[in-house]
Design a protein around this motif. Structure first.
Motif, PDB file in Angstrom:
ATOM      1  N   GLY A 104       0.751  -1.095   0.192  1.00 40.04           N
ATOM      2  CA  GLY A 104      -0.090   0.494  -0.128  1.00 40.04           C
ATOM      3  C   GLY A 104       0.788   1.125   0.014  1.00 40.04           C
ATOM      4  N   ASN A 105       1.866   1.560   0.915  1.00 40.97           N
ATOM      5  CA  ASN A 105       2.400   2.534   1.167  1.00 40.97           C
ATOM      6  C   ASN A 105       3.336   2.294  -0.769  1.00 40.97           C
ATOM      7  OD1 ASN A 105       1.886   2.740   3.286  1.00 40.97           O
ATOM      8  ND2 ASN A 105       3.777   1.714   4.320  1.00 40.97           N
ATOM      9  N   ARG A 106       3.580   1.367  -1.326  1.00 40.85           N
ATOM     10  CA  ARG A 106       4.273   1.644  -2.201  1.00 40.85           C
ATOM     11  C   ARG A 106       3.529   2.547  -3.025  1.00 40.85           C
ATOM     12  NH1 ARG A 106       6.536  -4.007  -4.868  1.00 40.85           N
ATOM     13  NH2 ARG A 106       7.737  -3.630  -2.959  1.00 40.85           N
ATOM     14  N   LEU A 107       2.166   2.127  -3.300  1.00 43.22           N
ATOM     15  CA  LEU A 107       1.206   2.494  -4.863  1.00 43.22           C
ATOM     16  C   LEU A 107       1.326   3.885  -4.013  1.00 43.22           C
ATOM     17  CD1 LEU A 107      -1.151  -0.893  -5.374  1.00 43.22           C
ATOM     18  CD2 LEU A 107       1.157   0.480  -6.393  1.00 43.22           C
ATOM     19  N   GLY A 108       0.930   3.839  -2.677  1.00 47.72           N
ATOM     20  CA  GLY A 108       0.692   5.081  -2.202  1.00 47.72           C
ATOM     21  C   GLY A 108       1.752   6.288  -2.759  1.00 47.72           C
ATOM     22  N   SER A 109       2.780   5.724  -3.095  1.00 52.21           N
ATOM     23  CA  SER A 109       3.901   6.568  -2.798  1.00 52.21           C
ATOM     24  C   SER A 109       4.534   7.256  -4.731  1.00 52.21           C
ATOM     25  CB  SER A 109       5.329   6.396  -2.102  1.00 52.21           C
ATOM     26  OG  SER A 109       5.524   5.074  -2.383  1.00 52.21           O
ATOM     27  N   MET A 110       3.385   6.201  -5.553  1.00 45.84           N
ATOM     28  CA  MET A 110       3.782   6.243  -7.278  1.00 45.84           C
ATOM     29  C   MET A 110       3.760   7.571  -7.158  1.00 45.84           C
ATOM     30  SD  MET A 110       1.099   3.995  -8.611  1.00 45.84           S
ATOM     31  CE  MET A 110      -0.829   4.243  -8.457  1.00 45.84           C
ATOM     32  N   GLY A 111       2.696   7.986  -6.915  1.00 43.27           N
ATOM     33  CA  GLY A 111       3.259   9.697  -7.523  1.00 43.27           C
ATOM     34  C   GLY A 111       3.062   9.601  -9.137  1.00 43.27           C
ATOM     35  N   ARG A 112       4.287  10.179 -10.199  1.00 47.58           N
ATOM     36  CA  ARG A 112       3.687  10.066 -11.295  1.00 47.58           C
ATOM     37  C   ARG A 112       4.850   9.256 -11.904  1.00 47.58           C
ATOM     38  NH1 ARG A 112       1.833  14.806 -12.447  1.00 47.58           N
ATOM     39  NH2 ARG A 112       2.231  14.610 -15.072  1.00 47.58           N
ATOM     40  N   SER A 113       5.352   8.250 -11.066  1.00 52.93           N
ATOM     41  CA  SER A 113       5.488   6.819 -11.546  1.00 52.93           C
ATOM     42  C   SER A 113       5.749   6.448 -12.759  1.00 52.93           C
ATOM     43  CB  SER A 113       6.382   6.129 -10.734  1.00 52.93           C
ATOM     44  OG  SER A 113       6.962   6.776  -9.741  1.00 52.93           O
ATOM     45  N   ASP A 114       6.037   5.990 -13.190  1.00 52.99           N
ATOM     46  CA  ASP A 114       4.954   4.898 -14.829  1.00 52.99           C
ATOM     47  C   ASP A 114       4.612   3.416 -13.894  1.00 52.99           C
ATOM     48  OD1 ASP A 114       4.591   3.000 -16.909  1.00 52.99           O
ATOM     49  OD2 ASP A 114       6.251   3.126 -18.450  1.00 52.99           O
ATOM     50  N   PRO A 115       3.636   3.553 -13.716  1.00 51.07           N
ATOM     51  CA  PRO A 115       2.491   2.427 -13.567  1.00 51.07           C
ATOM     52  C   PRO A 115       3.335   1.097 -14.107  1.00 51.07           C
ATOM     53  CG  PRO A 115       0.731   3.954 -15.216  1.00 51.07           C
ATOM     54  CD  PRO A 115       2.252   4.067 -14.946  1.00 51.07           C
ATOM     55  N   ASN A 116       3.163   0.976 -15.972  1.00 46.16           N
ATOM     56  CA  ASN A 116       3.948  -0.451 -15.925  1.00 46.16           C
ATOM     57  C   ASN A 116       5.158  -0.620 -15.690  1.00 46.16           C
ATOM     58  OD1 ASN A 116       2.323  -0.940 -18.080  1.00 46.16           O
ATOM     59  ND2 ASN A 116       2.741   1.530 -18.700  1.00 46.16           N
ATOM     60  N   GLU A 117       5.952   0.617 -15.018  1.00 42.35           N
ATOM     61  CA  GLU A 117       6.995   0.091 -14.107  1.00 42.35           C
ATOM     62  C   GLU A 117       6.940  -0.839 -12.894  1.00 42.35           C
ATOM     63  OE1 GLU A 117      10.237   2.948 -13.876  1.00 42.35           O
ATOM     64  OE2 GLU A 117      10.272   3.148 -16.612  1.00 42.35           O
ATOM     65  N   ILE A 118       6.375   0.001 -12.488  1.00 47.52           N
ATOM     66  CA  ILE A 118       6.015  -0.754 -10.569  1.00 47.52           C
ATOM     67  C   ILE A 118       5.025  -1.785 -10.400  1.00 47.52           C
ATOM     68  CG2 ILE A 118       4.655   0.012  -8.552  1.00 47.52           C
ATOM     69  CD1 ILE A 118       4.824   3.383  -9.516  1.00 47.52           C
ATOM     70  N   ALA A 119       4.400  -2.409 -11.968  1.00 40.48           N
ATOM     71  CA  ALA A 119       3.509  -3.398 -11.813  1.00 40.48           C
ATOM     72  C   ALA A 119       4.066  -4.419 -11.791  1.00 40.48           C
ATOM     73  CB  ALA A 119       1.842  -3.261 -13.312  1.00 40.48           C
ATOM     74  N   PRO A 120       4.540  -4.791 -12.111  1.00 36.36           N
ATOM     75  CA  PRO A 120       5.787  -6.110 -12.084  1.00 36.36           C
ATOM     76  C   PRO A 120       6.169  -6.168 -10.936  1.00 36.36           C
ATOM     77  CG  PRO A 120       6.038  -5.070 -13.953  1.00 36.36           C
ATOM     78  CD  PRO A 120       5.642  -3.832 -13.268  1.00 36.36           C
ATOM     79  N   ARG A 121       6.484  -5.505 -10.660  1.00 31.75           N
ATOM     80  CA  ARG A 121       7.071  -5.236  -8.967  1.00 31.75           C
ATOM     81  C   ARG A 121       6.271  -5.763  -7.854  1.00 31.75           C
ATOM     82  NH1 ARG A 121      10.723  -1.126 -10.741  1.00 31.75           N
ATOM     83  NH2 ARG A 121       9.485   0.093  -8.656  1.00 31.75           N
ATOM     84  N   TYR A 122       5.429  -5.088  -8.592  1.00 30.33           N
ATOM     85  CA  TYR A 122       3.501  -4.878  -7.452  1.00 30.33           C
ATOM     86  C   TYR A 122       3.667  -6.275  -7.357  1.00 30.33           C
ATOM     87  CZ  TYR A 122      -0.815  -4.735  -5.468  1.00 30.33           C
ATOM     88  OH  TYR A 122      -2.333  -4.605  -4.843  1.00 30.33           O
ATOM     89  N   PHE A 123       3.428  -7.206  -8.521  1.00 34.38           N
ATOM     90  CA  PHE A 123       2.636  -8.093  -8.286  1.00 34.38           C
ATOM     91  C   PHE A 123       3.401  -9.322  -7.434  1.00 34.38           C
ATOM     92  CE2 PHE A 123       1.535 -12.086 -10.928  1.00 34.38           C
ATOM     93  CZ  PHE A 123       0.121 -12.065 -10.344  1.00 34.38           C
ATOM     94  N   ARG A 124       4.629  -9.348  -8.748  1.00 31.63           N
ATOM     95  CA  ARG A 124       5.796 -10.260  -7.691  1.00 31.63           C
ATOM     96  C   ARG A 124       5.466 -10.402  -5.902  1.00 31.63           C
ATOM     97  NH1 ARG A 124      10.500  -8.529  -9.193  1.00 31.63           N
ATOM     98  NH2 ARG A 124      10.127  -7.066  -7.286  1.00 31.63           N
TER      99      ARG A 124
END
Length: 320
Positions: free
Chosen positions: A210-230
């Motif tokens: 939750g903290n990771r998603l809350g701080s993603m700001g303007r980051s590219d969601p396509n970069e965050i998604a694989p790490r989040y899912f893992r």
């Protein structure tokens, strides 16, 4: 998204578990759980690595020999028979072919398909402590590290069975998210739906994700998604306990505190306590909560995967 609105997930499976006579001795290892209970809710894609690489039925048995981290698959009669590379290559081939499955059920103890504790022998014939992993399974899983996988024997344990099926439907829901398109909003909504499921499986990881998603700001969601899912799949692999389920049930009951009278509240607390003490299974307090939420709907609770992470008729929460 509840399990019921997702198309039938596809599962890879060792062919012998479906009753196909592909064992070395011409037999099978039919799993009634798979052929009778699970087949209604999953499309099975069977595979037998030994047959696929041309070993035939019946055939000389093989066993694992050498380093348990990188064993060789050798014939038990003819030690010149070495099918290690063929099995590994077929594992890589199937990992590419089966890119739309949401889980895999492997044959336990098999030198090709076993996931853990498969017997590995030293050169002198003595077994290695702890064993190893089947050659095909090792190659396949290396290409799909987040895929829910389990052995047939372990699925006889009701807690492990419920955990595996929950992960399969989570994997299917994620594939649908990828198909619909990754966005910051889609990730946040997905995580929100999995709040209480994650809280039951791994409370610390729920907060971290939750903290990771809350701080993603303007980051590219396509970069965050694989790490989040893992990390999500790793968290869901941890089996929920009576203590963590009880915590979730208490949280859910809190949404009803302004809607129910004291008697109804006391009944909920009594059943949650009985569940925590091991007197009744999870389905009992959960059914009562669902009853009250039908009378007093809450939009946030209605979205929660935890309320129904898999088809109700599988009855997976009746024994945990």
């Amino acid at each position: 998204m509840s399990a019921s609105v997702i198309d039938k997930p596809k599962l890879g499976i060792s062919a012998c578990l479906l009753g196909v006579e592909v064992r070395f001795n011409g037999g099978h290892k039919e799993s009634r759980l798979c052929t009778e209970a699970l087949s209604e809710y999953f499309d099975f894609i069977p595979a037998c690595p030994e047959v696929a690489i041309g070993m035939g039925v019946p055939r000389e048995p093989i066993r694992l020999v050498g380093d348990p981290e990188q064993p060789q698959a050798i014939g038990t009669v003819n030690s010149d028979l070495n099918v290690t590379q063929a099995l590994a290559d077929y594992g890589l081939h199937m990992a590419t072919q089966l890119d739309n499955i949401c889980g895999y059920i492997f044959m336990q103890k098999s030198p090709s398909c076993g996931l853990e504790r498969v017997k590995v022998y030293r050169e002198n014939g003595a077994p290695v402590d702890g064993g190893g992993r089947g050659i095909y399974a090792q190659a396949f899983c290396a290409r799909h590290p987040d895929l829910p996988v389990e052995e047939d024997g372990r699925l006889n344990d009701p807690v492990l069975r419920e955990n595996f099926v929950t992960r399969v439907f989570a994997y299917a829901a994620w594939q649908q998210l990828l198909k619909d398109g990754v966005s910051r909003r889609a990730l946040s909504e997905f995580h929100s739906r999995y709040k209480y499921q994650l809280m039951a499986n791994d409370p610390q990881q729920y907060k971290a994700l939750g903290n990771r998603l809350g701080s993603m700001g303007r980051s590219d969601p396509n970069e965050i998604a694989p790490r989040y899912f893992r990390d999500l799949m790793a968290a869901l692999k941890k089996c929920a306990t009576r203590r963590t389920h009880t915590n979730v049930l208490q949280h859910l009951s809190g949404y009803l505190k302004h809607s129910l009278g004291s008697e109804d509240k006391q009944e909920i607390q009594r059943l949650i306590t009985q569940y925590h003490q091991g007197i009744v299974p999870l389905i009992v307090p959960l059914t009562l909560l669902k009853h009250h939420f039908r009378q007093h709907p809450d939009p946030y609770v209605a979205l929660q995967v935890y309320m129904q992470p898999h088809p109700e008729n599988l009855s997976l929460r009746n024994a945990i």
